[in-house]
Design a protein around this motif. Structure first.
Motif, PDB file in Angstrom:
ATOM      1  N   GLY A  46       0.823  -1.204   0.000  1.00  0.00           N
ATOM      2  CA  GLY A  46       0.000   0.000   0.000  1.00  0.00           C
ATOM      3  C   GLY A  46       0.854   1.250   0.000  1.00  0.00           C
ATOM      4  O   GLY A  46       2.082   1.199   0.205  1.00  0.00           O
ATOM      5  N   GLU A  47       0.194   2.353  -0.274  1.00  0.00           N
ATOM      6  CA  GLU A  47       0.907   3.623  -0.329  1.00  0.00           C
ATOM      7  C   GLU A  47      -0.003   4.718   0.232  1.00  0.00           C
ATOM      8  O   GLU A  47      -1.147   4.868  -0.192  1.00  0.00           O
ATOM      9  N   TRP A  48       0.509   5.471   1.193  1.00  0.00           N
ATOM     10  CA  TRP A  48      -0.227   6.577   1.781  1.00  0.00           C
ATOM     11  C   TRP A  48       0.445   7.871   1.337  1.00  0.00           C
ATOM     12  O   TRP A  48       1.676   7.986   1.407  1.00  0.00           O
ATOM     13  N   THR A  49      -0.348   8.818   0.922  1.00  0.00           N
ATOM     14  CA  THR A  49       0.210  10.075   0.431  1.00  0.00           C
ATOM     15  C   THR A  49      -0.553  11.255   1.029  1.00  0.00           C
ATOM     16  O   THR A  49      -1.778  11.216   1.169  1.00  0.00           O
ATOM     17  N   MET A  50       0.191  12.281   1.385  1.00  0.00           N
ATOM     18  CA  MET A  50      -0.414  13.538   1.814  1.00  0.00           C
ATOM     19  C   MET A  50       0.260  14.652   1.025  1.00  0.00           C
ATOM     20  O   MET A  50       1.480  14.627   0.842  1.00  0.00           O
ATOM     21  N   PHE A  51      -0.520  15.588   0.531  1.00  0.00           N
ATOM     22  CA  PHE A  51       0.111  16.674  -0.228  1.00  0.00           C
ATOM     23  C   PHE A  51      -0.523  18.016   0.091  1.00  0.00           C
ATOM     24  O   PHE A  51      -1.668  18.107   0.563  1.00  0.00           O
ATOM     25  N   PHE A  52       0.254  19.045  -0.169  1.00  0.00           N
ATOM     26  CA  PHE A  52      -0.199  20.414   0.075  1.00  0.00           C
ATOM     27  C   PHE A  52       0.353  21.305  -1.033  1.00  0.00           C
ATOM     28  O   PHE A  52       1.541  21.229  -1.361  1.00  0.00           O
ATOM     29  N   ASP A  53      -0.525  22.113  -1.631  1.00  0.00           N
ATOM     30  CA  ASP A  53      -0.109  23.057  -2.673  1.00  0.00           C
ATOM     31  C   ASP A  53      -0.528  24.465  -2.282  1.00  0.00           C
ATOM     32  O   ASP A  53      -1.628  24.678  -1.739  1.00  0.00           O
TER      33      ASP A  53
END
Lengths: 408, 151
Positions: free
Chosen positions: A367-374
């Protein structure tokens, strides 16, 4: 909405290429546009999945929603740009399904999506073909989509363009209301891409994009003041638009730090006179070299565009307010104004794999968990563009997102 | 088909592909400003309290039609440019919703009458014949030859 459909379709199609038995993806994206009265907030949850039925056949499904709330000014002109802002709340849903088949190095796919919101309906057919050549060193692909859209509007076929009025709300839309109608908007989109391994550390891609739109492309709600307020008419955009773009991408591996450097350059032009150039640089690497499962990516993107050839700025001497429309057309759309923007983004990703013979939740092998902010800041390149407040704010938009992917 | 092939190459080679803007459209609907002040505003907009809060108040209302508080009325024959801001803007807002060619199809009449159930408070025009006659009289009233010419 149409762009969301295409992105979703391409996303689903690309995910179908995975070699696992199947894959599931869920994400939530929240976009906020700061405003003095009320922020415009858009929450976009989405779920996609694909599964291999046989060694050569895969099926995919997808769902996406937009929940929009906020207030936007609907009249473009000096006296009441801000005070006539109208609060609204909307929900959009898109569901779709597709299939793809592999024959040797070639994968073909097709699918359908349906989009529904209170004032907009959409049907999208998509097809794709991809060839994986020369031991995966060369990939050629083409994606095509055609959508049939219906836009709710006042029934005013025989009313002169300067006397047409905007919708007040979506009340009564798609219910056979006698004073309302459904305007059509058909689109064709074609993407052709070549991805080539140039050296053991360098991959390049060239993407050509063409889109043809035919139909109602104004906002049914937006109104423009013309000739001192003598006319306050529904925005009038041309019904035909052809758009073309060329994008070049490179990705360079940097082995000493297990990093990847990326650079993109995109040139765009359309028949409304809008031209733009976009440059983006990305850097992706592990937080710590000894813990490769945790990675981060930072990116910076710059964008600049010219105005549409029927755009007139409210602060110029030949504004709609003073000299009237540009031919048959007038717009209150901020995207028609000359502007530039700067986007700064960061993303953190954690990848994990289940121990041999075990699965997460009895299903997923990894699995892969991602968090992003722009952070996005727009810059006006004309004196008084539509929705001018967003250019003077400390941020034009903030984007926060989470996603989780699982393979099984 | 040829146009589409050309458009594929738009970014690279096409320096002059652009839509034709066409000629400026001609449209005219200038119901009498003096009639608006003397008859229409008091007997329709004020009678049905269109400018109140939560209705079409300029700063706190809903819909695209917004009305400012009615101040002291301008004298008959006063040029529109010399009208108090509230009256001028209210006249301009109201006349956008009037069909000079078909006054009884004006949205300013049909929506508050309840046609299509597009008026959130429901039908509010209680005396339809009187309202219809008022619209026809407004559109039929002379607008030229005086200082009140809307143009």
């Amino acid at each position: 909405m149409r762009r969301a459909l295409v992105v979703l379709a391409l996303l689903a199609a690309s995910r179908a290429q995975a070699q696992d038995r199947g894959e599931a993806h869920a994400s939530l994206r929240i976009v906020g546009q700061p405003a003095p009265d009320a922020w415009l907030l858009v929450a976009t949850p989405s779920v996609t999945g694909n599964v291999a039925a046989t060694s050569w056949l895969r099926f995919d499904v997808n769902w996406l929603a937009d929940v929009v709330t906020g207030a936007t000014p609907r009249t473009y002109g000096r006296p009441d740009v801000v005070t006539a802002a109208t609060r609204f709340s909307e929900v959009r849903n898109v569901i779709g399904a597709g299939a793809s088949a592999v024959a040797g190095p070639v994968t073909v796919g097709a699918g359908y999506s349906y989009g529904n919101e209170s004032d907009f309906r959409s049907h999208l057919l998509r097809a794709s073909v991809k060839a994986d050549l020369f031991q995966h060193n060369t990939t050629l692909s083409a994606d095509w989509g055609h959508s049939w859209n219906s836009v709710c509007d006042l029934a005013q076929d025989n009313v002169p363009v300067l006397l047409r009025q905007p919708l007040d709300s979506s009340r009564g839309c798609f219910q056979g209301t006698p004073t309302l109608t459904e305007e059509s908007l058909d689109t064709d989109a074609l993407d052709v891409a070549l991805v080539q391994t140039l050296t053991p550390k360098l991959v390049g891609a060239l993407v050509g994009t063409y889109e043809h739109l035919d139909g109602f492309q104004s906002s049914p709600y937006r109104r423009v003041r013309l000739l001192g307020g003598e006319f306050q008419a529904q925005e009038s955009h041309p019904r035909l638009r052809d758009r073309g773009a060329l994008t070049a991408r490179v990705r360079l591996a940097v082995p000493p730090v297990h990093a990847t450097f990326g650079a993109d350059l995109r040139l765009y032009r359309d028949t409304w006179g809008v031209q733009s150039i976009t440059g983006e640089a990305t850097w992706d690497q592990p937080f710590l070299q000894r813990v490769p499962a945790w990675r981060f990516r930072v990116r910076a993107r710059g964008y600049v565009q010219s105005s549409a050839n029927f755009y007139k700025d409210a602060g110029s001497s030949d504004s709609y307010e003073t000299t009237g429309p540009a031919g048959n057309y007038f717009t209150g759309d901020p995207e028609m104004a000359p502007l530039a923007d700067l986007l700064l983004g960061m993303r953190a990703t954690y990848t994990t794999t289940a121990p041999e013979g075990k699965r997460f939740g009895r299903m997923f092998t990894d699995g892969e968990w991602t968090m992003f902010f722009d952070y996005l800041k727009e810059f006006a390149l004309s004196p008084t563009p539509p929705v001018a407040a967003r250019f003077s704010s400390w941020a034009s938009a903030l984007v926060l997102g989470f996603s989780v992917d699982g393979r099984f | 088909m040829r146009a589409r092939v050309l458009a594929l190459l738009l970014p690279a080679i096409c320096a002059s592909c652009a839509i034709d803007l066409g000629a400026a459209p001609d449209a005219a609907c200038h119901p009498s400003p003096d009639f608006f002040v003397a008859e229409f505003a008091p007997r329709y907009l004020e009678l049905y309290q269109c400018a109140t809060r939560r209705c079409h108040d300029f700063s706190d209302g809903s819909g695209t039609m917004r009305l400012r508080p009615f101040e002291a009325a301008p004298a008959p024959g006063t040029p529109l440019d010399a009208w108090p801001l509230g009256w001028r803007e209210n006249y301009l807002s109201a006349k956008q919703l009037v069909r000079c060619d078909a006054p009884l199809e004006s949205r300013l009449l049909t929506v508050p009458e309840g046609l299509g159930n597009l008026h959130p408070p429901g039908p509010i025009v209680r005396d339809r014949p009187a309202a219809a006659a008022l619209f026809e009289a407004w559109v039929g009233a002379p607008t030229d030859g005086g200082a009140g010419d809307a143009r």
